[in-house]
Design an enzyme around this catalytic site. Structure first.
Site, PDB file in Angstrom:
ATOM      1  N   GLU B 123       0.824  -1.203   0.000  1.00  0.00           N
ATOM      2  CA  GLU B 123       0.000   0.000   0.000  1.00  0.00           C
ATOM      3  C   GLU B 123       0.868   1.267   0.000  1.00  0.00           C
ATOM      4  O   GLU B 123       0.549   2.255  -0.656  1.00  0.00           O
ATOM      5  CB  GLU B 123      -0.941  -0.038   1.207  1.00  0.00           C
ATOM      6  CG  GLU B 123      -1.856   1.168   1.371  1.00  0.00           C
ATOM      7  CD  GLU B 123      -2.775   1.408   0.175  1.00  0.00           C
ATOM      8  OE1 GLU B 123      -2.953   0.488  -0.644  1.00  0.00           O
ATOM      9  OE2 GLU B 123      -3.294   2.534   0.065  1.00  0.00           O
ATOM     10  N   SER B 209      18.874  -8.749  -8.806  1.00  0.00           N
ATOM     11  CA  SER B 209      17.690  -8.896  -9.670  1.00  0.00           C
ATOM     12  C   SER B 209      17.851  -9.887 -10.824  1.00  0.00           C
ATOM     13  O   SER B 209      16.890 -10.559 -11.163  1.00  0.00           O
ATOM     14  CB  SER B 209      17.235  -7.553 -10.250  1.00  0.00           C
ATOM     15  OG  SER B 209      17.390  -6.491  -9.369  1.00  0.00           O
ATOM     16  N   HIS B 338       2.643  -9.888  -9.587  1.00  0.00           N
ATOM     17  CA  HIS B 338       4.085 -10.160  -9.597  1.00  0.00           C
ATOM     18  C   HIS B 338       4.831  -9.130  -8.743  1.00  0.00           C
ATOM     19  O   HIS B 338       5.666  -9.461  -7.924  1.00  0.00           O
ATOM     20  CB  HIS B 338       4.627 -10.144 -11.018  1.00  0.00           C
ATOM     21  CG  HIS B 338       6.121 -10.163 -11.069  1.00  0.00           C
ATOM     22  ND1 HIS B 338       6.849 -11.278 -10.709  1.00  0.00           N
ATOM     23  CD2 HIS B 338       7.026  -9.209 -11.381  1.00  0.00           C
ATOM     24  CE1 HIS B 338       8.146 -10.998 -10.806  1.00  0.00           C
ATOM     25  NE2 HIS B 338       8.278  -9.755 -11.214  1.00  0.00           N
ATOM     26  N   SER B 339       4.508  -7.861  -8.968  1.00  0.00           N
ATOM     27  CA  SER B 339       5.132  -6.776  -8.202  1.00  0.00           C
ATOM     28  C   SER B 339       4.204  -5.584  -8.308  1.00  0.00           C
ATOM     29  O   SER B 339       3.145  -5.675  -8.933  1.00  0.00           O
ATOM     30  CB  SER B 339       6.496  -6.408  -8.791  1.00  0.00           C
ATOM     31  OG  SER B 339       6.308  -5.697 -10.014  1.00  0.00           O
TER      32      SER B 339
HETATM   33  C1  LIG Z   1      17.837 -12.496 -16.314  1.00  0.00           C
HETATM   34  C2  LIG Z   1      16.498 -11.886 -16.028  1.00  0.00           C
HETATM   35  N1  LIG Z   1      15.562 -11.877 -16.996  1.00  0.00           N
HETATM   36  C3  LIG Z   1      14.373 -11.298 -16.785  1.00  0.00           C
HETATM   37  C4  LIG Z   1      14.094 -10.722 -15.585  1.00  0.00           C
HETATM   38  C5  LIG Z   1      12.767 -10.021 -15.362  1.00  0.00           C
HETATM   39  N2  LIG Z   1      11.940 -10.782 -14.407  1.00  0.00           N
HETATM   40  C6  LIG Z   1      11.932 -10.475 -13.103  1.00  0.00           C
HETATM   41  S1  LIG Z   1      11.018 -11.546 -12.226  1.00  0.00           S
HETATM   42  C7  LIG Z   1      10.584 -12.426 -13.579  1.00  0.00           C
HETATM   43  C8  LIG Z   1       9.725 -13.643 -13.441  1.00  0.00           C
HETATM   44  C9  LIG Z   1      10.322 -14.662 -12.531  1.00  0.00           C
HETATM   45  O1  LIG Z   1       9.445 -15.716 -12.329  1.00  0.00           O
HETATM   46  P1  LIG Z   1       9.755 -16.881 -11.319  1.00  0.00           P
HETATM   47  O2  LIG Z   1      11.176 -17.297 -11.423  1.00  0.00           O
HETATM   48  O3  LIG Z   1       8.733 -17.930 -11.524  1.00  0.00           O
HETATM   49  O4  LIG Z   1       9.610 -16.227  -9.865  1.00  0.00           O
HETATM   50  P2  LIG Z   1       8.304 -15.580  -9.176  1.00  0.00           P
HETATM   51  O5  LIG Z   1       8.283 -14.131  -9.556  1.00  0.00           O
HETATM   52  O6  LIG Z   1       7.133 -16.327  -9.676  1.00  0.00           O
HETATM   53  O7  LIG Z   1       8.515 -15.715  -7.716  1.00  0.00           O
HETATM   54  C10 LIG Z   1      11.152 -11.857 -14.725  1.00  0.00           C
HETATM   55  C11 LIG Z   1      10.949 -12.351 -16.088  1.00  0.00           C
HETATM   56  C12 LIG Z   1      15.104 -10.752 -14.604  1.00  0.00           C
HETATM   57  N3  LIG Z   1      14.913 -10.206 -13.385  1.00  0.00           N
HETATM   58  N4  LIG Z   1      16.289 -11.333 -14.852  1.00  0.00           N
END
Ligand SMILES: Cc1ncc(C[n+]2csc(CCOP(=O)(O)OP(=O)(O)O)c2C)c(N)n1
Ligand SMILES: [Mg+2]
Lengths: 375, 450
Positions: B123, B209, B338-339
């Site tokens: 929030e 990240s 997701h965020s």
């Molecule tokens: C190398 C890389 N590629 C793309 C991203 C962008 N990104 C951040 S989180 C995400 C999805 C990750 O999904 P998952 O591993 O299933 O974890 P969850 O968010 O579901 O916990 C992506 C594509 C990133 N952070 N790093």
């Protein structure tokens, strides 16, 4: 949106109220202070006919729409592109052209680029999206050792000219280490690639269509801070803007300012400030293509002005400004009135909370102009 | 070769299910034999057997005269190990981990603390007070169940959605708030986006990240720990999306071939941002990859905190006592977006989310268990929730008032000491900000110094 979190959160309203009561006014967003820039829209080119109001991501969608409509081999793919992409650049395209032409890939950048190289190698047009330029590095091997050298190593029997890799790029105000990088210089030393960075919707559309249709693999970096902030009247028809041609945006006599992407807008404002505060007339050049870059336009300008300032967000050391500076001192040595100025990110990773101090903002650029003319 | 081995994997997994969390001794010894250069193995290789077995160095199997492809569906899906059903009732009493009341209450309190912290920080991002946030909604069971089964000295390599592990280890609310604000109290010195926590004290490496990059680090750290003869292991958390990265493959393969004591803990929450698992992989989740790498593997119900606890406890034993990597796939669901940059209604239905939120939530399941045991009641719940909310909001208000670190910290820690080039740049920045101070938010930061 609140409905979903609201499901787990019966106490949402009181929390929200409490937070609001913490301070009467929300803290002014710190990062917007010094790193602010004003977007300078481009006047529509009347010769290109009808226009529509589009922001940067919409003009990119429009360009890809045209690419898919005019080339049956063209496909778009990457992480999360099917639902429109995390920056909304591919919205509606999967519905319009089908899931076999606009699709999600597994989460693997080396896979995305390698797959695109394979498609391009048999003559298809591959438009790959890497979710952030900061995440392009797992694909670095595929780009540098494969895409860039495919033609050369085969004696031009094979090529992957149909490959374009798009990726959001640059500072955004709160992206920190891994959502802010500008890695163009890392690709500038890869002969065989073209590297392109647009500054606004109209130019972005024409440049992207050129990249997609160019017969060489292209890396196309999109200034993510402009996706929504940059709005222009964009010609709706199919048009291209030539690669490797810089654009002189403002003509001037005392100093040449060179930038690309977001930084063009910073320099544009700096040119206005320089005129107003220092009485200095600036010539502003948008380089547009980083590789192979348009030496001639910059040389011509510096021969006239005798001074040069180059600014980019990427760290100073090994940045593309260094390449330009070295070429210009070689070509314009006797025309130069002062040392070439570089205003760049510091030689550190891109920091979150310190972004206002990190960026080559208008005040740092203005100070460099002052130094140059007083040299 | 493959069909037999796959059948054996399935058998192994069935066996695991039958005996609960104990691993099958036959299988473990088979693995040891395969992975080591024991004399038995060498003899096998050198002497042609009477059975006319293939001698290829790349695989151990048999000949067949049947032309038969191995089909992806020629084996059952790997079962999901659980202790409780969705109503919080223990199904097989032999599988009850037998934790004492205090531990269970602490588990519940940490899960709900995380949940309340998430609500407040989510929030606050919506209000523009912090720049970004990621909630852990629905995955609290995977965090707390695993963290509770580990030794606090075990090293954690996380992805980003594992704040509960930190809280279990004693990460304070003010530490989390300071990091999210990037204020002068942040041990990460304001450099990273919110939720990129790290704590040397709690053996939790700082979040990065880029996805999956921590996975091979975990294998390497585990290998070094083994060589140092320490009685600890490494745990590496990652999403089912991240498991598609090349680094994930490298991590598994290195850990397997080098016998690294690392627990790979996959949070399979159904999505990688908008990408559903059916577009992420075609096989039976992440667990099925384990046997292919030669890694001892199990799948668990991530919404069952006791099941997660049991599995990690057993995995830890394998890692620490037998120097083995273990792969755990915890099945769960990402209830939140997701965020804060994401609106998941663009790619999934509210009904789908509601199901997991209402019908199969790790917090709800544990609460039902505790109610049935009389460990908890409505009054306690009310009191605890009020107290937690009050505490978090207090810490939040405090963190908001703390200034940002000095901009000098932008230049430090790039190297162990400031190189000449950065010394020069620091001086230049200092002078510039001094000269143009009205254009910089210096009042919100600690002072720039050398
Ligand atoms: C190398 C890389 N590629 C793309 C991203 C962008 N990104 C951040 S989180 C995400 C999805 C990750 O999904 P998952 O591993 O299933 O974890 P969850 O968010 O579901 O916990 C992506 C594509 C990133 N952070 N790093
Ligand atoms: Mg996931």
């Amino acid at each position: 949106m609140a409905s979903i979190t609201g499901l787990t959160c019966k106490t949402f309203a009181p929390i929200s109220l409490f937070l609001r009561s913490l301070r009467k006014s929300l803290p002014k967003n710190l990062v917007r202070n010094a790193s602010a820039f004003t977007f300078h829209p481009q006047d529509p080119d009347k010769s290109l006919g009808e226009t529509a109001k589009m922001n940067l991501f919409q003009s990119l969608t429009n360009a890809m729409d045209i690419a898919l409509a005019t080339d049956q081999t063209a496909v778009i793919f990457g992480e999360d592109v099917a639902f429109g992409g995390v920056f909304r650049c591919t919205v509606g395209l999967a519905d319009k052209y089908g899931k076999d032409r606009v699709f999600n890939t597994p989460l693997c950048e080396q896979g995305i680029v390698g797959f695109g190289i394979g498609m391009a190698s048999v003559g298809a047009t591959a438009i790959a999206e890497i979710q952030f330029a900061d995440y392009i590095y797992p694909a670095y091997d595929q780009i540098v050792n494969e895409a860039a050298k495919f033609r050369y190593r085969s004696g031009n029997q094979f090529n992957v000219g149909g490959l374009t890799v798009r990726s959001p790029w640059g500072a955004v105000g709160h992206g920190a280490l891994y959502h802010s990088q500008s890695p163009e210089a890392a690709f500038a030393s890869c002969p065989g690639l073209k590297v392109v960075i647009p500054r606004g919707p109209t130019q972005a559309k024409g440049l992207l269509l050129s990249c997609i249709r160019d017969r060489n693999p292209c890396i196309y970096f999109e200034p993510k801070v402009l996706y929504r902030a940059a709005v222009e009247e964009v010609p709706v028809q199919d048009y291209m803007i030539p690669l490797s041609q810089a654009e002189v945006i403002l003509e001037g006599n005392d100093i040449t300012l060179v930038g690309w992407g977001t930084q063009v807008h910073v320099l544009w404002e700096v040119a206005e400030l320089a005129k107003e505060k220092l009485g200095v007339s600036c010539e502003l050049i948008d380089l547009q293509t980083i590789l192979p870059w348009d030496e001639e336009t910059v040389v011509k300008s510096v021969q006239k002005t005798g001074r040069l300032l180059i600014a980019h967000e990427a760290p100073l050391t090994g940045g593309f400004a260094a390449e330009i500076a070295s070429t210009i001192q070689e070509q314009c040595f006797l025309h130069l009135e002062c040392p070439i100025q570089r205003v760049c990110g510091w030689d550190t990773p891109f920091p979150h909370i310190f972004e206002p101090f990190y960026l080559p903002d208008k005040w740092r650029c203005l100070e460099a102009i002052r130094k140059a003319v007083n040299y | 070769m493959a069909l037999r081995s796959f059948c054996r994997c399935t058998l192994f997994l069935r066996h695991v299910r039958n005996v609960g969390i104990q691993t099958c001794p036959t299988i473990s010894s088979r693995h040891t034999r395969l992975l080591s250069t024991s004399p038995i193995f060498r003899t096998d290789m050198a002497v042609p057997s009477d059975e006319d077995r293939p001698q290829f160095p790349g695989s151990k199997s048999t000949f067949t005269e049947k032309l038969e492809f191995l089909q992806p569906d020629s084996y059952d899906g790997i079962p999901v190990y659980r202790v409780m059903n969705r109503n919080g009732q223990v199904i097989d009493p032999t599988q009850d981990p037998g934790l004492d009341k205090d531990t269970i209450v602490k588990m519940y309190k940490t899960m709900t603390l995380l949940n309340t912290m998430d609500k407040i920080l989510y929030e606050s991002q919506r209000q523009g007070r912090i720049s970004f946030y990621m909630t852990n909604y629905g995955e609290e069971g995977t965090h707390i169940g695993s963290a509770a089964a580990l030794d606090p000295r075990d090293i954690v390599f996380g992805q980003y959605r594992e704040a509960g592990v930190l809280l279990w280890r004693g990460f304070r609310i003010d530490e989390a708030m300071n990091q999210c604000y990037g204020n002068a109290g942040d041990t990460g010195k304001g450099r990273q986006m919110p939720v990129h926590y790290g704590s040397k004290e709690l053996n939790f490496y700082t979040i990065s990240s880029p996805l999956a990059t921590q996975m091979p680090h975990a294998s390497g750290a585990a290998y070094a720990i083994k060589r140092a003869g320490m009685d600890i292991c490494v745990i590496c958390y990652f999403g089912e999306g991240a498991a598609s990265e090349g680094d994930a493959h490298a991590a598994f393969n290195f850990a397997a071939t080098l016998d690294a004591p690392v627990i790979f803990f996959c949070r399979n929450n159904g999505y990688a941002i908008s990408t559903p698992t059916k577009e992420q992989y075609r096989g039976d989740g992440i667990a099925i990859r384990g046997p292919a790498y030669g890694i001892t593997t199990i799948r668990v119900d991530g919404n069952d905190v006791f099941a997660v606890y049991n599995v990690v406890k057993a995995a830890r034993k394998l890692a620490v006592e037998e120097n083995k990597p273990v792969l755990i796939e915890a099945m769960t669901y990402r209830v939140g977006h997701h965020s804060t940059s994401d609106d998941s209604s663009a790619y999934r239905s509210v009904d789908e989310v509601r199901y997991w939120d209402k019908e199969d939530h790790p917090i709800g399941r544990l609460r039902r268990y505790m109610l049935s045991k009389d460990y908890w009641d409505e009054d306690k719940e009310k009191e605890w929730m009020q107290e937690t909310r009050k505490n978090i909001l207090q810490e939040f208000a405090k963190a908001e008032k703390v200034k940002k670190p000095s901009p000098t910290e932008m230049m430090t820690d790039v190297y162990d000491s400031l190189p000449r080039s950065l010394e020069k740049q620091l001086e230049e920045m200092k002078q510039h900000v001094e000269q143009y101070k009205e254009h910089y938010p210096t009042d919100k930061y600690d002072e720039i110094h050398d």
